[in-house]
Design an enzyme around this catalytic site. Structure first.
Site, PDB file in Angstrom:
ATOM      1  N   ASP A   4       0.862  -1.190   0.000  1.00 38.32           N
ATOM      2  CA  ASP A   4       0.000   0.000   0.000  1.00 38.32           C
ATOM      3  C   ASP A   4       0.892   1.231   0.000  1.00 38.32           C
ATOM      4  OD1 ASP A   4      -3.266   0.219   0.925  1.00 38.32           O
ATOM      5  OD2 ASP A   4      -2.071   2.060   0.867  1.00 38.32           O
ATOM      6  N   THR A  61     -11.730   2.468  -6.771  1.00 36.25           N
ATOM      7  CA  THR A  61     -12.158   2.936  -8.103  1.00 36.25           C
ATOM      8  C   THR A  61     -13.345   3.892  -7.877  1.00 36.25           C
ATOM      9  OG1 THR A  61     -13.484   0.897  -8.263  1.00 36.25           O
ATOM     10  CG2 THR A  61     -11.413   0.942  -9.455  1.00 36.25           C
ATOM     11  N   THR A  78     -13.478  -3.172  -8.687  1.00 38.45           N
ATOM     12  CA  THR A  78     -14.622  -3.101  -9.596  1.00 38.45           C
ATOM     13  C   THR A  78     -14.286  -2.146 -10.740  1.00 38.45           C
ATOM     14  OG1 THR A  78     -16.068  -3.524  -7.728  1.00 38.45           O
ATOM     15  CG2 THR A  78     -17.084  -2.582  -9.702  1.00 38.45           C
ATOM     16  N   GLU A 126     -19.346  -5.368   3.061  1.00 40.73           N
ATOM     17  CA  GLU A 126     -18.743  -4.949   4.331  1.00 40.73           C
ATOM     18  C   GLU A 126     -19.655  -5.380   5.478  1.00 40.73           C
ATOM     19  OE1 GLU A 126     -17.634  -0.789   4.249  1.00 40.73           O
ATOM     20  OE2 GLU A 126     -16.640  -1.072   2.322  1.00 40.73           O
ATOM     21  N   GLY A 151     -45.066  -9.384 -24.319  1.00 38.08           N
ATOM     22  CA  GLY A 151     -46.401  -9.063 -24.831  1.00 38.08           C
ATOM     23  C   GLY A 151     -47.392 -10.040 -24.254  1.00 38.08           C
ATOM     24  N   CYS A 189     -51.585 -10.909 -20.655  1.00 34.79           N
ATOM     25  CA  CYS A 189     -51.527 -10.684 -19.192  1.00 34.79           C
ATOM     26  C   CYS A 189     -50.499  -9.645 -18.750  1.00 34.79           C
ATOM     27  CB  CYS A 189     -51.239 -12.008 -18.491  1.00 34.79           C
ATOM     28  SG  CYS A 189     -52.590 -13.163 -18.665  1.00 34.79           S
ATOM     29  N   LYS A 235     -51.269  -5.940 -19.573  1.00 33.66           N
ATOM     30  CA  LYS A 235     -52.528  -5.522 -18.920  1.00 33.66           C
ATOM     31  C   LYS A 235     -52.351  -5.384 -17.406  1.00 33.66           C
ATOM     32  CE  LYS A 235     -55.711  -8.851 -18.495  1.00 33.66           C
ATOM     33  NZ  LYS A 235     -55.941  -9.096 -17.077  1.00 33.66           N
ATOM     34  N   ARG A 283     -52.552 -11.227 -29.234  1.00 35.23           N
ATOM     35  CA  ARG A 283     -52.887 -10.034 -28.452  1.00 35.23           C
ATOM     36  C   ARG A 283     -51.631  -9.431 -27.812  1.00 35.23           C
ATOM     37  NH1 ARG A 283     -57.323 -12.478 -24.703  1.00 35.23           N
ATOM     38  NH2 ARG A 283     -55.849 -14.191 -24.898  1.00 35.23           N
TER      39      ARG A 283
HETATM   40  N1  LIG Z   1     -15.637  -2.160   0.001  1.00 28.51           N
HETATM   41  C1  LIG Z   1     -16.423  -3.117  -0.475  1.00 28.51           C
HETATM   42  O1  LIG Z   1     -17.344  -3.625   0.179  1.00 28.51           O
HETATM   43  C2  LIG Z   1     -16.173  -3.655  -1.852  1.00 28.51           C
HETATM   44  C3  LIG Z   1     -16.759  -4.867  -2.227  1.00 28.51           C
HETATM   45  C4  LIG Z   1     -16.488  -5.379  -3.490  1.00 28.51           C
HETATM   46  C5  LIG Z   1     -15.667  -4.673  -4.364  1.00 28.51           C
HETATM   47  N2  LIG Z   1     -15.133  -3.470  -3.976  1.00 28.51           N
HETATM   48  C6  LIG Z   1     -14.240  -2.782  -4.909  1.00 28.51           C
HETATM   49  O2  LIG Z   1     -12.915  -3.093  -4.532  1.00 28.51           O
HETATM   50  C7  LIG Z   1     -12.058  -1.972  -4.793  1.00 28.51           C
HETATM   51  C8  LIG Z   1     -11.322  -1.555  -3.538  1.00 28.51           C
HETATM   52  O3  LIG Z   1     -12.296  -1.108  -2.611  1.00 28.51           O
HETATM   53  P1  LIG Z   1     -11.910  -0.821  -1.092  1.00 28.51           P
HETATM   54  O4  LIG Z   1     -13.209  -0.513  -0.392  1.00 28.51           O
HETATM   55  O5  LIG Z   1     -11.034  -1.875  -0.561  1.00 28.51           O
HETATM   56  O6  LIG Z   1     -11.041   0.539  -1.269  1.00 28.51           O
HETATM   57  P2  LIG Z   1     -10.216   1.309  -0.154  1.00 28.51           P
HETATM   58  O7  LIG Z   1     -10.250   2.737  -0.513  1.00 28.51           O
HETATM   59  O8  LIG Z   1     -10.692   0.914   1.224  1.00 28.51           O
HETATM   60  O9  LIG Z   1      -8.733   0.741  -0.305  1.00 28.51           O
HETATM   61  C9  LIG Z   1      -7.909   1.040  -1.392  1.00 28.51           C
HETATM   62  C10 LIG Z   1      -6.469   1.003  -0.905  1.00 28.51           C
HETATM   63  O10 LIG Z   1      -5.619   1.132  -2.024  1.00 28.51           O
HETATM   64  C11 LIG Z   1      -4.479   1.877  -1.617  1.00 28.51           C
HETATM   65  N3  LIG Z   1      -3.767   2.388  -2.792  1.00 28.51           N
HETATM   66  C12 LIG Z   1      -4.072   3.430  -3.602  1.00 28.51           C
HETATM   67  N4  LIG Z   1      -3.143   3.566  -4.574  1.00 28.51           N
HETATM   68  C13 LIG Z   1      -2.248   2.575  -4.397  1.00 28.51           C
HETATM   69  C14 LIG Z   1      -1.073   2.185  -5.073  1.00 28.51           C
HETATM   70  N5  LIG Z   1      -0.651   2.837  -6.144  1.00 28.51           N
HETATM   71  N6  LIG Z   1      -0.383   1.117  -4.623  1.00 28.51           N
HETATM   72  C15 LIG Z   1      -0.810   0.425  -3.528  1.00 28.51           C
HETATM   73  N7  LIG Z   1      -1.931   0.755  -2.845  1.00 28.51           N
HETATM   74  C16 LIG Z   1      -2.641   1.815  -3.256  1.00 28.51           C
HETATM   75  C17 LIG Z   1      -5.059   2.960  -0.728  1.00 28.51           C
HETATM   76  O11 LIG Z   1      -4.092   3.544   0.091  1.00 28.51           O
HETATM   77  C18 LIG Z   1      -6.099   2.152   0.055  1.00 28.51           C
HETATM   78  O12 LIG Z   1      -5.551   1.598   1.218  1.00 28.51           O
HETATM   79  C19 LIG Z   1     -12.947  -0.910  -5.407  1.00 28.51           C
HETATM   80  O13 LIG Z   1     -12.932  -1.041  -6.811  1.00 28.51           O
HETATM   81  C20 LIG Z   1     -14.333  -1.270  -4.896  1.00 28.51           C
HETATM   82  O14 LIG Z   1     -15.358  -0.801  -5.739  1.00 28.51           O
HETATM   83  C21 LIG Z   1     -15.362  -2.968  -2.755  1.00 28.51           C
END
Ligand SMILES: NC(=O)c1ccc[n+]([C@@H]2O[C@H](COP(=O)([O-])OP(=O)(O)OC[C@H]3O[C@@H](n4cnc5c(N)ncnc54)[C@H](O)[C@@H]3O)[C@@H](O)[C@H]2O)c1
Length: 457
Positions: A30, A86, A124, A160, A264, A267, A270, A330
């Site tokens: 991270d 994202t 995602t 979550e 169509g 039912c 209608k 119909r």
């Molecule tokens: N939160 C959910 O319940 C959930 C469920 C399914 C899918 N998703 C998808 O999963 C993805 C992540 O979601 P999240 O809730 O864990 O996000 P988040 O914001 O909690 O975590 C993302 C992490 O990525 C780190 N990061 C950013 N740039 C980075 C880099 N260049 N190198 C390394 N780390 C980096 C950030 O510091 C952060 O800790 C998203 O696309 C989200 O839509 C989320």
């Protein structure tokens, strides 16, 4: 296996902990030093049920470590999961900058790695992202996709609050890949998880999360609108929806979930209209229930647009009743299409083995007399006569007798409204109403590629 997670937020922290629980060695990466330090102290980066013990145990067993050094993470793993955020841009578009940053880092790290590496996009992302990430990595590393590395799409479906339980008990595990080595690795990686393992096209996997979440939203607002109508009528909506959910044949089932032509019959149109009108009379605003009819009308317009786009004037309609196996005309949606095309001067020929002019009676006869008064002049009980006279063949009912059409009429244009064919090798022009290209014929594929709209994001 040795696995790295890029991103230690909700999804990354849970994924890393669960992979370690499954016995793999995990390196978390991270940009946040704070998150990296937490993991290295055996503590989670998030608050979530069961996560404390999992992270603590994995760290204690030496199965989990974290670093800000992406080079180290890539070189000490065979699979790298991308699990960065994202978010939406101000305008509502998907902001993929974090994804592209990680792709760049992984690419740089791969430049001096000599082993095959698998990158898995768990975040995602919209369809097309996998391809773009592949290009970024190839450019940054100087390596070749599918020779030196590959990219798998492996969307995350956890919620979550129950994230660890969801990770360990998925309804299914989905990967999108065109690489056999990656598929085998992922089967091995997830072999201890319950649920079906599905390996499919990359773009199918990429869009799945959006389809799921949009449908979940639709379920919620549909139940709420039904609840609001019920409340105004003094009806207990929870009893209603409980019974609704007990019908596993039509309600909670795969029935009606096949993209195709408009609905169509006597039912559905209608009864949904009656409920809309009831809600209106009760002063209950039901935007989703109201939108059902306009979406259905839109599908008829889409069929007309596709027919008109072909630039030919002789149209054969194969199937006139509202579904196969009946002569019920119909509210048959193709009747509206035929009526519109006749009004626009098209030459229409119709075939339907179930419709006999002499046998149409009652409301069925009245409906068709109002819509297509000259039906007897354009309907034939001979399929070949209709096919021969037409340049465009529109298949509106799924019938066994239509499967031979591509072989018998190799140069006609086929418009398929019911997915008569799952895959077709057809020299002529084939187009389905609601699905991408299923024609494997190389000549047609080249033409299609030239006309396809490319969305950049
Ligand atoms: N939160 C959910 O319940 C959930 C469920 C399914 C899918 N998703 C998808 O999963 C993805 C992540 O979601 P999240 O809730 O864990 O996000 P988040 O914001 O909690 O975590 C993302 C992490 O990525 C780190 N990061 C950013 N740039 C980075 C880099 N260049 N190198 C390394 N780390 C980096 C950030 O510091 C952060 O800790 C998203 O696309 C989200 O839509 C989320």
């Amino acid at each position: 296996m040795n696995i790295s997670f890029f991103g230690l937020g909700y999804v990354g922290c849970v994924g890393a902990a669960c992979c370690a629980k499954l016995g793999h060695h995990v390196i978390g990466n991270d940009t946040s030093e704070n998150k990296v330090n937490l993991i290295n102290q055996g503590k989670p980066t998030i608050i979530e049920a069961e996560i404390n013990d999992l992270i603590h145990d994995a760290h204690a067993k030496g199965l989990l470590e974290a670093t800000t050094d992406y080079h180290y993470a890539v070189h000490n793993s065979e699979i790298s999961f991308i699990v960065v955020g994202t978010p939406s841009s101000k305008e509502g578009h998907l902001n993929l900058n974090y994804i592209y940053d990680v792709a760049q880092q992984i690419g740089e790290a791969l430049a001096d790695k000599n082993k095959f590496h698998i990158v898995a996009i768990r975040s995602t992302v919209l369809p097309g992202t996998n391809a773009k990430v592949g290009k970024i990595i190839a450019k940054a590393s100087g390596k070749v996709r599918d020779k030196d590395f590959t990219i798998v799409s492996n969307p995350e479906f956890l919620r979550e609050g129950t994230a660890v339980h969801d990770y360990m008990n998925p309804p299914l595990t989905l990967i999108g890949t065109d690489n056999e080595i990656a598929e085998a690795k992922f089967r091995e990686l997830y072999k201890d998880l319950p649920g079906e393992f599905i390996s499919t096209d990359i773009e199918v996997a990429e869009i799945m999360k959006y389809v799921n979440n949009t449908y979940h939203g639709l379920k919620i607002v549909f139940a709420n609108e039904i609840g609001n109508i019920c409340k105004a009528l003094g009806i207990d909506s929870h009893k209603v929806m409980e019974i609704f959910c007990k019908d596993k044949q039509l309600n909670i089932s795969s029935y009606y979930f096949k993209p195709g032509f408009a609905y169509g019959g006597s039912c559905l149109p209608k009864d949904s209209k009656a409920l809309r009108t009831l809600a209106h009379d009760l002063y209950i605003n039901v935007p989703i229930i109201n939108a059902i009819d306009s979406s259905n009308e839109q599908q008829k317009k889409n069929a007309i647009d596709i027919i008109e786009s072909k630039g030919q004037r002789k149209v054969g309609i194969l199937g006139l009743s509202f579904k196969s196996g009946t002569d019920d005309l119909r509210c048959s949606p193709i009747v509206d299409v035929a009526e519109t095309l006749l009004g626009r001067g098209y030459e229409i020929h119709i075939y339907d083995k179930n419709v006999r002019m002499s046998q149409l009676t009652g409301t069925n006869a009245e409906f068709i007399a109002a819509k297509l008064p000259h039906l007897h002049e354009i309907i034939s009980d001979d399929l070949d006569t209709v096919c021969t006279k037409s340049d465009i063949l529109v298949i509106t009912n799924k019938e066994k007798e239509f499967t031979a059409i591509p072989t018998k009429y190799p140069h006609k244009c086929i418009i398929d409204l019911v997915r008569q064919f799952n895959q077709i090798d057809y020299e002529g022009n084939y187009e389905g109403i609601s699905w991408g290209n299923i024609n494997t014929n190389p000549m047609q594929n080249d033409k299609l590629k030239r006309t396809m709209v490319k969305t950049e994001f």
